[in-house]
Design an enzyme around this catalytic site. Structure first.
Site, PDB file in Angstrom:
ATOM      1  N   ARG A 143       0.835  -1.191   0.000  1.00 60.27           N
ATOM      2  CA  ARG A 143       0.000   0.000   0.000  1.00 60.27           C
ATOM      3  C   ARG A 143       0.878   1.252   0.000  1.00 60.27           C
ATOM      4  NH1 ARG A 143      -1.873   0.905   4.355  1.00 60.27           N
ATOM      5  NH2 ARG A 143      -1.195  -0.907   5.539  1.00 60.27           N
TER       6      ARG A 143
ATOM      7  N   TYR B  39      -1.343  -3.417  -7.105  1.00 57.97           N
ATOM      8  CA  TYR B  39      -1.092  -4.197  -5.894  1.00 57.97           C
ATOM      9  C   TYR B  39      -2.206  -4.159  -4.853  1.00 57.97           C
ATOM     10  CZ  TYR B  39       1.114  -6.589  -2.181  1.00 57.97           C
ATOM     11  OH  TYR B  39       1.366  -7.516  -1.219  1.00 57.97           O
TER      12      TYR B  39
ATOM     13  N   LYS C 188      -9.602  -2.306   1.597  1.00 59.49           N
ATOM     14  CA  LYS C 188      -9.287  -1.151   2.422  1.00 59.49           C
ATOM     15  C   LYS C 188     -10.084   0.073   1.975  1.00 59.49           C
ATOM     16  CE  LYS C 188      -7.152  -3.633   5.018  1.00 59.49           C
ATOM     17  NZ  LYS C 188      -5.894  -4.133   5.379  1.00 59.49           N
TER      18      LYS C 188
ATOM     19  N   HIS D 118     -10.754  -2.371  11.377  1.00 59.14           N
ATOM     20  CA  HIS D 118      -9.655  -3.225  10.891  1.00 59.14           C
ATOM     21  C   HIS D 118      -9.438  -4.350  11.908  1.00 59.14           C
ATOM     22  CE1 HIS D 118      -5.197  -3.289   9.311  1.00 59.14           C
ATOM     23  NE2 HIS D 118      -5.931  -4.193   8.724  1.00 59.14           N
TER      24      HIS D 118
ATOM     25  N   SER E 198      -1.487  -3.510  10.271  1.00 57.66           N
ATOM     26  CA  SER E 198      -1.096  -4.373   9.164  1.00 57.66           C
ATOM     27  C   SER E 198       0.145  -5.187   9.519  1.00 57.66           C
ATOM     28  CB  SER E 198      -0.817  -3.522   7.929  1.00 57.66           C
ATOM     29  OG  SER E 198      -1.977  -2.787   7.607  1.00 57.66           O
TER      30      SER E 198
ATOM     31  N   CYS F 280       0.586  -7.441  11.741  1.00 56.62           N
ATOM     32  CA  CYS F 280       0.829  -7.597  13.179  1.00 56.62           C
ATOM     33  C   CYS F 280       0.081  -8.783  13.778  1.00 56.62           C
ATOM     34  CB  CYS F 280       0.478  -6.310  13.915  1.00 56.62           C
ATOM     35  SG  CYS F 280       1.662  -4.997  13.575  1.00 56.62           S
TER      36      CYS F 280
ATOM     37  N   ASP G 147      -9.505  -9.795   8.757  1.00 52.57           N
ATOM     38  CA  ASP G 147      -8.967  -8.447   8.496  1.00 52.57           C
ATOM     39  C   ASP G 147      -9.968  -7.324   8.777  1.00 52.57           C
ATOM     40  OD1 ASP G 147      -6.597  -7.009   7.541  1.00 52.57           O
ATOM     41  OD2 ASP G 147      -7.791  -6.444   5.807  1.00 52.57           O
TER      42      ASP G 147
ATOM     43  N   ARG H 244       2.071 -12.058  -0.660  1.00 50.49           N
ATOM     44  CA  ARG H 244       0.729 -12.350  -0.142  1.00 50.49           C
ATOM     45  C   ARG H 244       0.109 -13.572  -0.811  1.00 50.49           C
ATOM     46  NH1 ARG H 244      -1.689  -8.786   3.958  1.00 50.49           N
ATOM     47  NH2 ARG H 244       0.003  -7.311   4.299  1.00 50.49           N
TER      48      ARG H 244
HETATM   49  P1  GTP Z   1      -2.433  -7.703   7.333  1.00 51.18           P
HETATM   50  O1  GTP Z   1      -2.921  -8.727   6.374  1.00 51.18           O
HETATM   51  O2  GTP Z   1      -1.370  -6.842   6.764  1.00 51.18           O
HETATM   52  O3  GTP Z   1      -3.541  -6.883   7.912  1.00 51.18           O
HETATM   53  O4  GTP Z   1      -1.645  -8.502   8.512  1.00 51.18           O
HETATM   54  P2  GTP Z   1      -2.135  -9.363   9.759  1.00 51.18           P
HETATM   55  O5  GTP Z   1      -2.427  -8.456  10.897  1.00 51.18           O
HETATM   56  O6  GTP Z   1      -3.189 -10.325   9.348  1.00 51.18           O
HETATM   57  O7  GTP Z   1      -0.798 -10.166  10.166  1.00 51.18           O
HETATM   58  P3  GTP Z   1      -0.401 -11.712   9.980  1.00 51.18           P
HETATM   59  O8  GTP Z   1      -1.219 -12.628  10.840  1.00 51.18           O
HETATM   60  O9  GTP Z   1      -0.361 -12.019   8.542  1.00 51.18           O
HETATM   61  O10 GTP Z   1       1.076 -11.702  10.578  1.00 51.18           O
HETATM   62  C1  GTP Z   1       2.072 -10.852  10.076  1.00 51.18           C
HETATM   63  C2  GTP Z   1       3.434 -11.328  10.461  1.00 51.18           C
HETATM   64  O11 GTP Z   1       3.549 -11.421  11.876  1.00 51.18           O
HETATM   65  C3  GTP Z   1       3.760 -12.720   9.909  1.00 51.18           C
HETATM   66  O12 GTP Z   1       5.089 -12.745   9.450  1.00 51.18           O
HETATM   67  C4  GTP Z   1       3.579 -13.631  11.093  1.00 51.18           C
HETATM   68  O13 GTP Z   1       4.396 -14.767  11.019  1.00 51.18           O
HETATM   69  C5  GTP Z   1       3.948 -12.727  12.277  1.00 51.18           C
HETATM   70  N1  GTP Z   1       3.185 -13.114  13.491  1.00 51.18           N
HETATM   71  C6  GTP Z   1       1.858 -13.334  13.591  1.00 51.18           C
HETATM   72  N2  GTP Z   1       1.501 -13.706  14.847  1.00 51.18           N
HETATM   73  C7  GTP Z   1       2.648 -13.716  15.570  1.00 51.18           C
HETATM   74  C8  GTP Z   1       2.953 -14.015  16.943  1.00 51.18           C
HETATM   75  O14 GTP Z   1       2.086 -14.361  17.747  1.00 51.18           O
HETATM   76  N3  GTP Z   1       4.248 -13.882  17.314  1.00 51.18           N
HETATM   77  C9  GTP Z   1       5.235 -13.511  16.439  1.00 51.18           C
HETATM   78  N4  GTP Z   1       6.474 -13.400  16.888  1.00 51.18           N
HETATM   79  N5  GTP Z   1       4.989 -13.229  15.148  1.00 51.18           N
HETATM   80  C10 GTP Z   1       3.718 -13.326  14.703  1.00 51.18           C
HETATM   81  C1  SPV Z   2      -3.057  -4.444   5.275  1.00 49.76           C
HETATM   82  O1  SPV Z   2      -2.075  -3.817   4.867  1.00 49.76           O
HETATM   83  O2  SPV Z   2      -3.618  -4.181   6.368  1.00 49.76           O
HETATM   84  C2  SPV Z   2      -3.581  -5.565   4.477  1.00 49.76           C
HETATM   85  C3  SPV Z   2      -3.024  -5.788   3.144  1.00 49.76           C
HETATM   86  O3  SPV Z   2      -4.490  -6.258   4.928  1.00 49.76           O
HETATM   87  S1  SPV Z   2      -3.724  -4.728   1.949  1.00 49.76           S
HETATM   88  O4  SPV Z   2      -4.925  -5.372   1.431  1.00 49.76           O
HETATM   89  O5  SPV Z   2      -2.733  -4.565   0.884  1.00 49.76           O
HETATM   90  O6  SPV Z   2      -4.057  -3.481   2.563  1.00 49.76           O
HETATM   91 MN    MN Z   3      -5.058  -5.633   7.061  1.00 52.50          MN
END
Ligand code: GTP
Ligand code: SPV
Ligand code: MN
Length: 601
Positions: A86, A216, A225, A245, A267, A269, A294, A385
């Site tokens: 983004r 993207y 979003k 979110h 994002s 996290c 999400d 992704r």
């Molecule tokens: P968006 O799709 O961008 O909104 O991200 P999200 O909030 O869904 O995050 P996601 O679950 O994809 O995790 C993002 C990154 O954080 C990945 O590389 C995971 O492996 C890492 N991660 C997720 N949960 C944990 C956790 O409990 N501990 C640690 N150390 N890393 C984590």
């Molecule tokens: C985020 O960045 O919080 C996502 C990925 O979930 S995107 O759809 O690219 O915003």
């Molecule tokens: Mn997100």
């Protein structure tokens, strides 16, 4: 490299799903006259259409078909290397006044912006196909569900939207013929994928989004979003609901008692991972199910919050996903998925950093260049992704299609913080909970372009996604609280606290069940806690740490608060509120003073 694909020759019987709504037809005609496409493809969302478009995308090198035995019916897409996340600096909220967009958004005057975008779109689709995608956000029978149409010249967007939304005839039927019905207009063109001509513009008053110059994810899947959060949050405030979110998960105890929890993390996290959590062995009989990973759309009924997931698929972070960290995600993406910017092995399988097993001896990196384990650069882009239908998720919640939504027992905020924030604590009440969300901070990640690892305030994980003035957004949260007779409890978690040697103190992933269990205990009035200046804190005895190989001193550190760190934190809260220039509601300013006072006693 992003291929700007020429027009496709449409097979007879496909691409003819024109809606009967005159307002839609007029708008498509207007965009056609401006962008001058070679032809128009009206999508119906059918299986036959999908097969045809996948085949076309492969012929045009927009997709690479993966090994049918290893990842059936799945494809790799490589985006332009300048276009991998983004772009917050090129994202605009175009309201009549700057005040409506508020201090946290880029604002641009609507009239001027339309005219600039019109210039960019002039002839932009010549020689290309213009796709018209009808879609709905939300379960088909939900009162909260919204209709959108996205016009795009990217076949990758069409194929992704078919996974991410309920697309096609279902939307056309939902809209019907009423030319005054509410629906979102989305126009997307790749142009020449030049960052200098990349703008993601939202016109909340017109329920319109125009996105140019990117191919993207969050920039171009306008349902996500742009509609579900930025326009969604604007509509939600006006109409008295919430667009957040947040993931939504169900958690069922061995005794069969079920709670639903919504959690806002910024994002990259941990939302997708938390939503798909598999409890550790010790939690036999506990079940976690996914409603959404999400976005949550939430309504109030009978003094309670009910949430639906408006999406139909997951657009998730690939690196770090493995059978160890997230088996449900691995099973979901084992078939019928699109991958963007991961590495390709010599046998047409996909690979990324953190996948199970040894790295391949040779692969093509996310840009298609030769890669070996000795290469200095990563094989997969850190923000690579997967796009996968939620139906692929073995832990999908049985109420995911329920139009009225699921009742929310707890709301969890959480960021990526190396220090200061304990593993978990509970806000004293709704108002201190809103303060907690409003002052949240997190280290920046690869999900948006720019520096990573910098702590920034990200209220309710909505900093890049709130489509109006953040002060009014805080006010909306406070108002919602006054309408709740059975409000969810509010918590904060931090999976990312680090020890003196820079290592994560908490194992995370499945073990987050231990924290979730404490949250549920608190919802059932059975969890122990001590009163601290920041809220209710569990002691090591209050969290089930059975069969966990983490040293006791790490647990003490994880559950502790350091007063020096919190003095700095309080100063940061003040600086943040000051930076918003007077829009912060009185109640939250008072909450800050109360927090400060509690530290003094
Ligand atoms: P968006 O799709 O961008 O909104 O991200 P999200 O909030 O869904 O995050 P996601 O679950 O994809 O995790 C993002 C990154 O954080 C990945 O590389 C995971 O492996 C890492 N991660 C997720 N949960 C944990 C956790 O409990 N501990 C640690 N150390 N890393 C984590
Ligand atoms: C985020 O960045 O919080 C996502 C990925 O979930 S995107 O759809 O690219 O915003
Ligand atoms: Mn997100």
């Amino acid at each position: 490299m992003q291929k700007i694909a020429p027009a496709i020759s449409v097979l007879a019987g496909l691409g003819e799903n024109k809606p009967q709504n005159q307002a839609v037809l007029d708008w498509v005609h207007e965009v056609e006259l401006l962008a001058k496409p070679e032809n128009i493809f009206w999508c119906d969302g059918s299986e036959g259409e999908n097969e045809f478009l996948l085949d076309q995308a492969c012929r045009q090198n927009v997709l690479i078909k993966l090994n049918e035995k290893k990842v059936p019916r799945s494809y790799l897409h490589r985006s332009n290397p300048n276009d991998v996340a983004r772009v917050e600096q090129f994202t605009f909220i175009c309201t009549p006044t700057k005040e409506e967009a508020g201090p946290t958004n880029n604002w641009s005057e609507p009239g001027e912006t339309y005219s600039r975008l019109r210039d960019l779109l002039k002839g932009a689709m010549s020689g290309r196909t213009m796709f018209v995608i009808p879609y709905i956000m939300g379960p088909p029978d939900s009162p909260i569900t919204k209709v959108g149409f996205e016009i795009t010249d990217s076949i990758y967007v069409v194929l992704s939207m078919r996974i991410m939304t309920r697309m096609g005839t279902v939307a056309i039927n939902r809209l019907g013929r009423d030319p005054k019905a509410e629906w979102n207009r989305g126009v997307h063109s790749l142009l020449d994928v030049d960052p200098a001509r990349r703008f993601i513009c939202h016109f909340p008053q017109d329920n319109t989004i125009i996105s140019v110059g990117s191919g993207y994810g969050g920039n171009v899947l306008l349902s996500k979003k742009c509609l579900a959060l930025r326009i969604g949050s604007y509509l939600a405030r006006k109409q008295g609901w919430m667009a957040e979110h947040m993931l939504i998960l169900g958690v069922e105890s061995p005794a069969g008692r079920k709670h639903y929890v919504a959690a806002a993390f910024p994002s990259a996290c941990g939302k997708t991972n938390f939503a798909m959590l598999i409890p550790p062995r010790h939690f036999k009989g506990w079940k976690v199910t996914t409603v959404g990973d999400d976005i949550a759309w939430m309504q109030i009924r009978d003094g309670r919050i009910y949430a639906v997931n408006p999406e139909n698929g997951y657009f998730g972070v690939v690196p770090g996903t493995s059978y160890k960290s997230n088996p449900n995600a691995m099973k979901s993406i084992a078939h019928d998925s699109l991958y963007t910017n991961v590495a390709l092995t010599d046998d047409d399988d996909v690979w990324w950093e953190g996948k199970n097993g040894a790295p391949p001896e040779h692969a093509f990196d996310w840009r298609g260049r030769d890669w070996t384990p000795d290469s200095k650069e990563k094989a997969a882009h850190p923000n690579s992704r997967f796009t996968t239908p939620m139906r692929n998720n073995p832990a999908l919640d049985s109420d995911v299609e329920k139009g009225e939504g699921v009742p929310i027992s707890a709301i969890i905020f959480g960021g990526r913080r190396s220090d200061t924030m304990p593993l978990v604590f509970q806000a004293f009440d709704w108002e201190p909970g809103v303060y907690l969300g409003a002052t949240m901070a997190s280290e920046t990640t690869a999900a948006a372009t720019g520096a990573v690892g910098q702590v920034r305030r990200d209220p309710m994980a909505m900093l890049p996604f709130c489509g109006y003035n953040i002060g009014d957004y805080f006010r909306h949260w406070l108002n919602i609280g006054t309408r709740l007779t059975n409000p969810p409890l509010i918590f904060n978690v931090n999976w990312f606290r680090k020890g003196a040697h820079g290592q994560f103190l908490w194992p995370g992933f499945g073990d987050n069940m231990r924290v979730l269990k404490w949250v549920i205990d608190r919802c059932e009035d059975s969890g122990g806690a001590v009163k601290s200046p920041i809220g209710w804190l569990p002691t090591p005895n209050d969290v089930d740490l059975e069969e966990l190989a983490v040293e006791h001193k790490c647990i003490v550190e994880l559950l502790g608060i350091d007063h020096k760190e919190w003095q700095r934190e309080l100063t940061e809260h003040k600086k943040f509120f000051d930076s918003l220039g007077g829009v912060v509601p009185e109640e939250l300013l008072r909450q800050r003073e109360n927090l400060e006072a509690r530290f003094k006693h």
